[in-house]
Motif scaffolding. Structure first.
Motif, short mmCIF file in Angstrom:
data_model
loop_
_atom_site.label_atom_id
_atom_site.label_comp_id
_atom_site.label_asym_id
_atom_site.label_seq_id
_atom_site.Cartn_x
_atom_site.Cartn_y
_atom_site.Cartn_z
N LYS A 332 0.68 -1.28 0.00
CA LYS A 332 -0.01 0.01 -0.09
C LYS A 332 0.94 1.11 -0.14
CE LYS A 332 -4.28 -2.07 2.17
NZ LYS A 332 -5.07 -1.90 3.11
N ILE A 333 0.49 2.04 -0.89
CA ILE A 333 1.19 3.41 -1.01
C ILE A 333 0.34 4.43 -0.65
CG2 ILE A 333 2.43 5.07 -2.67
CD1 ILE A 333 4.03 2.34 -1.98
N LYS A 334 0.51 5.39 0.46
CA LYS A 334 -0.16 6.40 0.89
C LYS A 334 0.37 7.81 0.57
CE LYS A 334 -2.44 3.72 4.53
NZ LYS A 334 -2.67 3.70 6.14
N GLU A 335 1.66 8.02 0.03
CA GLU A 335 2.12 9.05 0.15
C GLU A 335 3.20 8.88 -1.22
OE1 GLU A 335 5.29 8.71 3.73
OE2 GLU A 335 3.86 10.31 3.67
N PRO A 336 3.75 10.24 -1.59
CA PRO A 336 4.74 9.77 -2.59
C PRO A 336 6.04 9.06 -1.98
CG PRO A 336 3.96 12.06 -2.61
CD PRO A 336 3.38 11.36 -1.52
N ALA A 337 6.57 7.92 -2.83
CA ALA A 337 7.45 7.34 -2.29
C ALA A 337 8.27 6.71 -3.35
CB ALA A 337 6.65 6.13 -1.39
N THR A 338 9.27 6.27 -3.08
CA THR A 338 10.21 5.54 -4.05
C THR A 338 9.54 4.08 -4.26
OG1 THR A 338 11.82 4.75 -2.39
CG2 THR A 338 12.16 6.66 -3.34
N TYR A 339 10.05 3.47 -5.18
CA TYR A 339 9.63 1.96 -5.56
C TYR A 339 9.63 1.23 -4.05
CZ TYR A 339 9.73 1.67 -10.65
OH TYR A 339 9.63 1.99 -11.88
N PRO A 340 8.64 0.30 -3.96
CA PRO A 340 8.99 -0.62 -2.88
C PRO A 340 10.19 -1.56 -3.20
CG PRO A 340 6.91 -1.30 -4.08
CD PRO A 340 7.39 0.29 -4.37
N PHE A 341 10.99 -2.05 -2.28
CA PHE A 341 12.28 -2.85 -2.68
C PHE A 341 12.14 -3.83 -3.96
CE2 PHE A 341 15.46 -5.92 -2.40
CZ PHE A 341 16.72 -5.25 -2.33
N PRO A 342 11.26 -4.52 -3.93
CA PRO A 342 11.20 -5.27 -5.33
C PRO A 342 11.42 -4.55 -6.42
CG PRO A 342 9.62 -6.53 -3.71
CD PRO A 342 10.06 -5.13 -3.06
N TYR A 343 10.39 -3.64 -6.48
CA TYR A 343 10.54 -2.32 -7.65
C TYR A 343 11.75 -1.75 -7.71
CZ TYR A 343 5.81 -3.22 -9.43
OH TYR A 343 4.78 -3.93 -10.12
N SER A 344 12.36 -1.54 -6.67
CA SER A 344 13.53 -0.75 -6.51
C SER A 344 14.78 -1.60 -7.33
CB SER A 344 14.08 -0.49 -5.19
OG SER A 344 14.26 -1.53 -4.36
N LEU A 345 14.79 -2.59 -7.66
CA LEU A 345 15.58 -3.40 -8.45
C LEU A 345 15.83 -2.75 -9.84
CD1 LEU A 345 15.22 -7.09 -7.45
CD2 LEU A 345 17.02 -5.71 -6.74
N SER A 346 14.78 -2.27 -10.18
CA SER A 346 14.91 -1.43 -11.25
C SER A 346 15.94 -0.37 -11.31
CB SER A 346 13.52 -1.01 -11.75
OG SER A 346 13.75 -0.05 -13.06
N GLN A 347 15.79 0.29 -10.04
CA GLN A 347 16.68 1.38 -9.70
C GLN A 347 17.98 1.02 -9.62
OE1 GLN A 347 15.69 4.60 -9.50
NE2 GLN A 347 17.58 5.27 -8.89
N GLN A 348 18.51 -0.13 -9.05
CA GLN A 348 19.65 -0.85 -8.89
C GLN A 348 20.29 -1.14 -10.29
OE1 GLN A 348 20.94 -0.54 -6.00
NE2 GLN A 348 18.95 -0.32 -5.13
#
Length: 893
Positions: A332-348
């Protein structure tokens, strides 16, 4: 010391007692050395005849049969003209091994040098070397002494002719043929010498290879010229092994150039051309490694500028993000945030997947062309310097395998020579090859499917373990996702399977090639090379191809997922991590590539070091006095005929990793560079210290590996273009930035890449996975997942959006443009760079012209001598003599 009696006159000398005791000790050692002569020699007991080859054997249960074979074999060797000398087992260390030393006298060497068309010097070359290059002083720290780089002078050479010995520069018949040529000739005789009784024609009983296989002899090898850590005492020994170890095999010489001419002189052209290719490949890797490091550095520096934030749309207080439906993982996303960690692999993955990677992929397509073209030029120069220009045409056909001569009994008429020749039964062998290769490749595909099943089976297990709040691994769970854990463990399992399958494929490929009975050694190696590389290509690269081009491409969408073997199996097609498949491809590539190199270095360096440490514990003091040169070499490892084949195979597989999938891991050339710097010195150390001296053999080039490298180079352009288009996230980002972003910003890219799914549309079939979990409260109605599909209220609900087709068109356009640009540059560069340098062409023409001129002058002088001799012995009339002179002159002209 020897000029006066020892005991009588020592006391009368004006020396202190300590000095006198030292002199007595030296005298004792001197007398002991005289009583125990040095055994570390490469000569027979007479100290004159050189040992060209050594055979060893022991007495065992089948002693009578083996003695009979040895007796016939050695008798036939003596009939050929070889000279033999036997060392009794009482003189060996184990008191069991006999050693048969073989010497080839001048007549035998001259006869077979003529048969094998060996080139020998007839005049010192007067062609000057190339001029010094500017700023040559900068390369001085990397250069070796001149006597190491050029161990012998340059000569004009010509095929040896026994009837023209006075034409060649024969100063000393004992040293005219170098040791590498001598052992090559002797091995040629050993491989074809029969051991059946006189009067019988049993063709199977021929050659040293068969005698080694049935245990009649335990080893057959030429001897090294000295110990690797110390020069030979005998001044007639060249101590080339010592020079190679000192200037080449030590790791501290890693920054020095290789003494290729000395390698060629000691080991032969075939091994020399391998190290020349490996050294050139490593030099070219430096430029690829630098560019890859620059690309990676750009990814690191631009990392903070690429943070994508997930913002709930206006009027929505929160949204639910579907990370992986099979795992029932919502966020659940309630405010502007970065990717949750599995999606942050795209950032890595931005470290490897950025704008610089496109230019690096194009650069590697051009780099591989430059590497291959410049290697052709380097190879052409070596062919000229090592007298290999006409080798294949005139000499390779003489290298007929003994197995072919024995087993091929069918004959046919050669239309050119009008002579009958053996005909290989090649068609049945090729049919067998196809029948065997297909199941082997199918086995690899089955193993890949097994690894996929493993991924699907353990994914849920990892998810429950890592995300379970009752387990005390929350700190690890923050950094390791179930997808990442599954990918790493599956890659390790895949690597183990690869190494196991290699063990079987090697034997299958050799077995098939033996059944085909190739005619020459070159044909045998080329056929084996193609089979082994086909097996290894599928074995090593299949998992990377799956992750890059198939994984996550046929998944479906929530409520309508695709299944591997039908929906009844509930075994869904594997999907990528929410961050994309590029980071998984990088993981797969790093584990398989680095694991292979690490395992290879352990096998090549660590295990021999452990053997050396174990043998050193036994204490071998003064081996030159206690162990003979042939006995020291006997305990070394045998360098098989296919030893160099495995070295090439290892490097070509590495070449495939750094070219086919380099777009996913720009640091791959850097890893390969570090490995190859170590590989050169490890191979050099093995050759000089761990292996018996291999039989010298010739090779004009790297053989079938050249065509394989060309094929891999062309395929790499296609694979990297597809990786950048379909595996990387670059094209969707560029399409959004230039076509869909209102402010030319990537701020809302994540929202744009997520589609909406209504949770109430989940079918009962899929609900079976969710009945036991209280996974969401009743207020949640929709979730987001990564895809480009219309929402449920649209007239084309869950169909592809127009943006998806725009992205697909952009991907196809990128592939076409990149391939055409790289291929045009590749072919233009290949056309611009000639395969043979112009100065080498001129030198070859000049040398051929001079050779013909010298041969013509030699024949004229020879005819003059014959005419003068005939005139003295048989006087003729003036008219007949004049007519004879006219005939001779016309013949010369």
């Amino acid at each position: 010391i020897g000029s006066f009696p020892v005991r009588e006159n020592l006391l009368s000398l004006p020396l202190c007692e300590k000095t006198k005791s030292v002199i007595l000790r030296l005298l004792f050692l001197f007398q002991t050395d005289k009583l125990q002569p040095n055994k570390d020699t490469v000569f027979f007991r007479d100290g004159v005849r050189r040992i060209d080859f050594v055979l060893s054997y022991v007495d065992d249960k089948d002693g009578e049969k083996k003695q009979e074979r040895r007796r016939e074999f050695e008798a036939n060797l003596e009939k050929v003209g070889l000279e033999l000398e036997t060392e009794d087992k009482s003189d060996s260390k184990d008191q069991k091994t006999y050693f048969l030393k073989i010497h080839a006298p001048w007549d035998v060497l001259a006869t077979y040098a003529d048969v094998l068309k060996i080139k020998v010097p007839f005049k010192e070359s007067d062609i000057p070397h190339s001029h010094d290059v500017p700023l040559e002083w900068l390369s001085q720290p990397f250069r070796l002494p001149e006597h190491i780089m050029r161990p012998q002078s340059d000569y004009f050479t010509y095929h040896f002719d026994k009837t023209k010995t006075d034409f060649f520069l024969i100063n000393d018949k004992d040293t005219f043929f170098p040791p590498s040529t001598r052992n090559r000739i002797v091995f040629y005789i050993l491989a074809r010498c029969p051991y059946y009784k006189e009067g019988r024609r049993d063709k199977d009983k021929t050659g040293i290879k068969r005698l080694l296989s049935n245990g009649t002899y335990t080893a057959a090898f030429p001897v090294h010229d000295c110990r690797y850590w110390k020069r030979a005492r005998d001044a007639e020994c060249e101590s080339e092994r010592y020079n190679l170890y000192k200037h080449w095999a030590k790791f501290l010489c890693f920054y020095k150039e290789q003494p290729l001419n000395l390698i060629r002189k000691y080991y032969g052209e075939k091994i020399g051309i391998y190290f020349a290719w490996l050294g050139f490949y490593t030099e070219m890797l430096f430029f690829a490694a630098v560019m890859g490091l620059i690309c990676f550095t750009y990814g690191v520096l631009s990392y903070d500028d690429n943070i994508s934030r997930l913002v709930p749309p206006e009027g929505v207080r929160e949204l639910t993000l579907l990370l992986h439906f099979f795992r029932k993982d919502f966020h659940k996303i309630k405010e502007p945030a970065t990717y949750p960690f599995p999606y942050s692999l795209s950032q890595q993955s931005h470290l490897f997947d950025n704008e610089g990677t496109v230019f690096f992929a194009i650069f590697m397509g051009i780099w591989v062309t430059l590497f291959l073209e410049f290697w052709k030029r380097r190879q052409a120069r070596l062919e000229y310097e090592w007298d290999l220009v006409d080798f294949e045409e005139e000499q390779q056909q003489l290298q007929i395998r003994p197995e072919f001569e024995i087993r091929c009994t069918n004959r046919r008429l050669n239309k050119i020579t009008q002579k009958t020749q053996s005909l290989s039964d090649i068609i049945p062998g090729q049919q067998l090859c196809m029948c065997v290769c297909s199941p082997q490749i199918s086995l690899i595909v089955a193993c890949i499917i097994g690894v996929i099943a493993y991924r699907l089976a353990v994914y849920a297990a990892f998810a429950s373990i890592i995300k379970d709040p009752m387990r005390k691994i929350q700190l690890v769970g923050r950094f390791i996702t179930p997808q990442l854990a599954t990918s790493v463990t599956a890659s390790c399992i895949n690597f183990v399977i690869i190494m196991i399958l290699n063990f079987f494929y090697e034997r299958v490929a050799i077995w098939i090639t033996d059944l085909e009975i190739p005619k020459t050694h070159l044909e045998y190696e080329n056929r084996l090379t193609m089979k082994m590389f086909l097996f290894q290509f599928v074995n090593y690269y299949s998992s990377c191809f799956y992750v890059a081009f198939f994984k996550g491409k046929f998944v479906g969408y929530p409520g309508n997922y695709s299944y591997m073997f039908g929906s009844s199996t509930r075994l869904r097609n594997e999907e990528c991590d929410p961050g994309g498949c590029l980071i998984e491809l990088t993981t797969q590539l790093v584990i398989v590539m680095a694991g292979k190199q690490l395992w290879g270095n352990i096998q090549e360096a660590l295990l021999p070091l452990m053997r050396n440490w174990w043998s050193s514990r036994k204490g071998r003091h003064h081996p030159e006095n206690h162990y003979s040169r042939w006995e020291q070499d006997h305990v070394l490892q045998n360098f098989s005929q296919l030893g160099l084949f495995y070295e090439y195979l290892e490097m070509v597989i590495q070449f495939g990793f750094i070219t086919l999938f380099v777009a996913s891991f720009p640091l791959a050339p850097l890893l390969a560079l570090f490995n190859n710097i170590l590989e050169i010195r490890v191979d050099a150390w093995k050759f000089t210290t761990q292996f018996r001296r291999p039989v010298a053999s010739k090779a004009r080039n790297i053989g079938a590996w050249q065509e394989i490298l060309n094929a891999v180079a062309i395929l790499s352009v296609v694979t990297n273009a597809f990786i950048m288009a379909f595996t990387s996230d670059m094209i969707p980002r560029m399409v959004y930035l230039y076509a869909y972003s209102e402010k030319a910003s990537m701020k809302d890219y994540v929202n744009n890449s997520l589609s909406i799914y209504t949770i109430s549309h989940i079918t009962s079939h899929n609900m079976l996975n969710l009945t036991t979990d209280n996974w969401l409260d009743n207020s949640t109605t929709t979730c987001r997942y990564r895809d480009y599909r219309y929402p449920s209220g649209h007239q084309n609900a869950y169909a592809r959006t127009m943006q998806f087709w725009h992205i697909l068109a952009a991907k196809m356009a990128f592939i076409i443009i990149m391939e055409h640009v790289v291929f045009v540059v590749k072919f233009f560069v290949a056309w611009m760079i000639p395969d043979i340098p112009s100065d080498v062409k001129a030198r070859i023409k000049r040398e051929r012209y001079l050779i013909q001129e010298y041969l013509h002058n030699y024949e004229v002088e020879r005819l003059k001598l014959q005419l003068s001799a005939s005139f003295i012995t048989e006087p003729q009339s003036e008219m007949s003599l004049t007519s004879d002179k006219h005939e001779v002159l016309s013949e010369c002209l």
